[in-house]
Write a protein that holds these residues in place. Structure first.
Motif, PDB file in Angstrom:
ATOM      1  N   GLY A   1       0.820  -1.202   0.000  1.00  0.00           N
ATOM      2  CA  GLY A   1       0.000   0.000   0.000  1.00  0.00           C
ATOM      3  C   GLY A   1       0.849   1.246   0.000  1.00  0.00           C
ATOM      4  O   GLY A   1       1.847   1.328  -0.714  1.00  0.00           O
ATOM      5  N   VAL A   2       0.481   2.201   0.842  1.00  0.00           N
ATOM      6  CA  VAL A   2       1.174   3.486   0.922  1.00  0.00           C
ATOM      7  C   VAL A   2       1.623   3.724   2.352  1.00  0.00           C
ATOM      8  O   VAL A   2       0.858   3.510   3.303  1.00  0.00           O
ATOM      9  CB  VAL A   2       0.252   4.636   0.472  1.00  0.00           C
ATOM     10  CG1 VAL A   2       0.969   5.960   0.587  1.00  0.00           C
ATOM     11  CG2 VAL A   2      -0.225   4.412  -0.951  1.00  0.00           C
ATOM     12  N   ILE A   3       2.864   4.188   2.515  1.00  0.00           N
ATOM     13  CA  ILE A   3       3.423   4.510   3.832  1.00  0.00           C
ATOM     14  C   ILE A   3       4.031   5.902   3.760  1.00  0.00           C
ATOM     15  O   ILE A   3       4.883   6.172   2.910  1.00  0.00           O
ATOM     16  CB  ILE A   3       4.511   3.495   4.248  1.00  0.00           C
ATOM     17  CG1 ILE A   3       3.964   2.072   4.202  1.00  0.00           C
ATOM     18  CG2 ILE A   3       5.045   3.826   5.633  1.00  0.00           C
ATOM     19  CD1 ILE A   3       5.027   1.019   4.112  1.00  0.00           C
ATOM     20  N   LEU A   4       3.597   6.767   4.636  1.00  0.00           N
ATOM     21  CA  LEU A   4       4.154   8.113   4.752  1.00  0.00           C
ATOM     22  C   LEU A   4       4.777   8.249   6.129  1.00  0.00           C
ATOM     23  O   LEU A   4       4.194   7.835   7.135  1.00  0.00           O
ATOM     24  CB  LEU A   4       3.056   9.173   4.579  1.00  0.00           C
ATOM     25  CG  LEU A   4       2.266   9.141   3.268  1.00  0.00           C
ATOM     26  CD1 LEU A   4       1.127  10.155   3.323  1.00  0.00           C
ATOM     27  CD2 LEU A   4       3.175   9.414   2.087  1.00  0.00           C
ATOM     28  N   ASP A   5       5.964   8.826   6.192  1.00  0.00           N
ATOM     29  CA  ASP A   5       6.583   9.030   7.492  1.00  0.00           C
ATOM     30  C   ASP A   5       7.374  10.328   7.509  1.00  0.00           C
ATOM     31  O   ASP A   5       7.737  10.884   6.471  1.00  0.00           O
ATOM     32  CB  ASP A   5       7.473   7.851   7.896  1.00  0.00           C
ATOM     33  CG  ASP A   5       8.409   7.393   6.793  1.00  0.00           C
ATOM     34  OD1 ASP A   5       8.703   8.197   5.905  1.00  0.00           O
ATOM     35  OD2 ASP A   5       8.842   6.233   6.825  1.00  0.00           O
ATOM     36  N   GLY A   6       7.633  10.796   8.714  1.00  0.00           N
ATOM     37  CA  GLY A   6       8.390  12.025   8.914  1.00  0.00           C
ATOM     38  C   GLY A   6       9.242  11.933  10.157  1.00  0.00           C
ATOM     39  O   GLY A   6       8.804  11.405  11.182  1.00  0.00           O
TER      40      GLY A   6
END
Length: 620
Positions: A210-215
């Motif tokens: 899927g999609v993974i966003l991180d900061g």
């Protein structure tokens, strides 16, 4: 289906290309993303075809077995040769990656796999992990990253989305399919002695498509991760919506931290997508230095529920707290751990098994029959587990310590646990001495209720057996003692490693502070495993393994109709092997095992034979 796959790949390709161009305009590389040739400092970026790389591995596996005694269902064929890996792991895997910019990477992998049965059409090819995009962007507010496309490995927190790390008390004699080669054949065992765990890549964790966003490096020492897609329990070819969503927000306070974590899984039990089935879990994970890095409190607490068309979605608690004493305070490290996971909490993406909830399997019968996937694993009943492996519907106390005397290293673990409510009239357990070899009796798939008495179930590279209780159902008690010992010394001026692992377990009618090793227990299990590794040269290591387990059923368990006796099982295994480093990236691994098992009460439950495996693994 092929049209759908082609169309989907084209859409993903366009999305990846557009995103790659966008990230190609970003700033130099960051702490979240490094180019393949990078270290801690940015390297010169090369343009054009020089940024395309191809890597991968080839793995050949052969298994030959000859049985003097075997289960009746195996038939009259006593000699078997099996080429390949029946868990669908490929013989050849190619990873192709391209770097449009310092911050952006696009990769895909191709695999070739054949069961080698002799048919001209006997091969499989396709994508293994899928088409992946990695990108990062650095700003004055922090560094932000995106991963999308194929399969990625992610960790949120132990209870929400992670793999169980355990306490490094396990055998390393048999190689896992994903084990890497080492520069020297003996290096694998030296690392295990020094570090307590083998070097693995991030794939040891949970995976998500899927999609993974991180900061990271956000103002006020904040960081975050957000994910949406399908885990291994949300897969399948069904068109019925079936997804998982999760996230984590963390705040650091020097060496301390606190985080908020959440995971939500949802599917439907009908083809019209009207009857919702799923679960929620919300937790907070934290670590606090209580006294000068000598006393540390670590834990995760939260609440979760499951829901279906016939369930109200009652919430329950999930608690896992550890108090760690440093050797600078107590002369040797001590960990005191308390856990409690409600029978209403479900999440097979975390570190605890499901032992109490059966309803999901029934409610998702329609979805799974049309190619979908159930959001849970079928319950393992009242499971006898190793120390550190948690289950729902259980609470308990765990004590662990590490001792070192010169070259001698000892780890000791003790666990006393009990079920919260009574839900099952059976107990599941494994046979450590011959567990992997026994799982190879049944190729292709993971059959249930097999064996001469229909009480054996196969899982990946393992089996577990079911023991039925004849008295009234109670909230059972579980006690375990585990001991590992490691040492090394010189023999004929070459290095010799010795590893021992012992496990002593009991299951009884009620909770108990100490194990109950008597016929009053429902089950007693005693396991001993001894391993020797001798460095014959830098390229060749001689490996030896001896395993012995003894398992007894109690007076209130099912008895054989012929003998009238409860389970009385003994398994032995001796194996010798060679690890040969043929070249820097090429290893040859040979194992030959003599195995014998007998239940003295159940006449058909016996086998005796030999097994030889040969593995050739080449990385490039």
């Amino acid at each position: 289906m092929n049209r759908l796959n082609t169309k989907t790949l084209l859409i993903w390709g366009v999305i990846h290309l557009v995103t790659a161009v966008a990230f190609g305009q970003s700033r130099p590389d960051s702490s979240m993303f490094k180019p393949n040739n990078g270290g801690s400092d940015p390297k010169k970026f090369l343009k054009g075809l020089s940024n395309i790389s191809v890597s991968g591995y080839y793995r050949f596996l052969a298994c030959y077995s000859t049985m003097a005694k075997q289960y009746p269902e195996m038939g009259k064929v006593n000699n078997r040769l099996f080429l390949g890996d029946d868990s669908n792991l490929p013989q050849l895997s190619l990873t192709l990656s391209v770097k449009p910019s310092k911050n952006t990477s696009i990769s895909t992998d191709l695999y070739l796999w054949t069961p080698l049965t002799g048919s001209e059409k006997d091969y499989v090819k396709g994508l293994l992990l899928g088409l992946n995009l990695y990108g990062s962007h650095s700003t004055k507010y922090g560094t932000f990253g995106v991963k999308t496309g194929g399969i990625h490995w992610v960790k949120l927190s132990p209870l929400t989305f992670a793999s169980n790390t355990g306490y490094n008390r396990y055998s390393i004699y048999e190689r896992n399919p994903w084990d890497p080669n080492t520069n020297k054949s003996f290096e694998r065992y030296e690392k295990f002695y020094k570090n307590g765990a083998l070097s693995q890549d991030i794939r040891w964790g949970q995976h998500l498509q899927g999609v993974i966003l991180d900061g990271v490096d956000l103002p006020q020492d904040f960081s975050f991760t957000v994910m949406h897609g399908k885990s291994q329990l949300n897969g399948g070819a069904s068109l019925i919506p079936n997804t998982i969503t999760g996230g984590r927000v963390q705040k650091d306070f020097g060496t301390n931290f606190v985080s908020l974590n959440a995971i939500y899984s949802q599917t439907y039990s009908d083809s019209l997508a009207r009857k919702t089935v799923g679960f929620n879990l919300y937790t907070s994970e934290f670590e606090v230095d209580l006294y000068k890095e000598k006393l540390t409190l670590y834990g995760e607490v939260g609440a979760g529920n499951y829901f279906s068309p016939t369930a109200t979605g009652k919430w329950g608690e999930a608690i896992d707290v550890r108090l760690k004493f440093s050797e600078r305070l107590t002369h040797f490290p001590i960990e005191v751990r308390y856990f409690r996971v409600s029978p209403n909490v479900l999440n097979n993406n975390g570190i605890f098994w499901n032992t109490s909830i059966y309803e999901y399997q029934k409610e998702t019968e329609t979805a799974t029959s049309t190619g979908g996937q159930s959001p849970l694993l079928f319950p393992f009943s009242s499971s006898l587990t190793n120390i550190g492996q948690l289950t729902n519907n259980r609470q308990g106390l765990i004590l662990n310590t590490d001792l070192k005397f010169g070259r001698n290293k000892v780890t000791i673990g003790y666990s006393a646990a009990a079920e919260i409510i009574a839900v099952s009239d059976n107990i599941t357990y494994s046979h450590p001495a011959n567990n992997l070899a026994l799982s190879r009796f049944w190729r292709w798939g993971f059959p249930a209720n097999v064996g001469p008495y229909g009480n054996i179930n196969k899982v990946y590279r393992s089996v577990y057996e079911t023991l039925f209780i004849t008295d009234s159902i109670t909230a059972k008690g579980f006690n375990s003692i585990e001991l590992s010992y490691k040492t090394h010394f010189k023999l004929f001026n070459r290095e010799l490693m010795v590893f021992y692992l012992g496990g002593f377990h009991s299951v009884q009618r009620r909770a108990s502070a100490i194990p109950e090793f008597s016929k009053k227990s429902y089950l007693q299990s005693y396991t001993n495993q001894l391993e020797f590794y001798y460095a014959l040269s830098d390229r060749i290591t001689i490996c030896n393994y001896f395993g012995f387990d003894r398992i007894f059923g109690g007076v209130n368990t099912q008895r054989d109709v012929v003998s009238g006796a409860a389970k009385n099982q003994m398994g032995t295994s001796y194996s010798i092997g060679l690890d040969i480093q043929l070249a820097r990236n090429t290893g040859l691994y040979v194992r030959h095992r003599w195995m014998r098992y007998q239940d003295f009460s159940y006449s058909l439950d016996t086998y005796k034979g030999m097994e030889t495996t040969v593995e050739l693994k080449i990385f490039f």
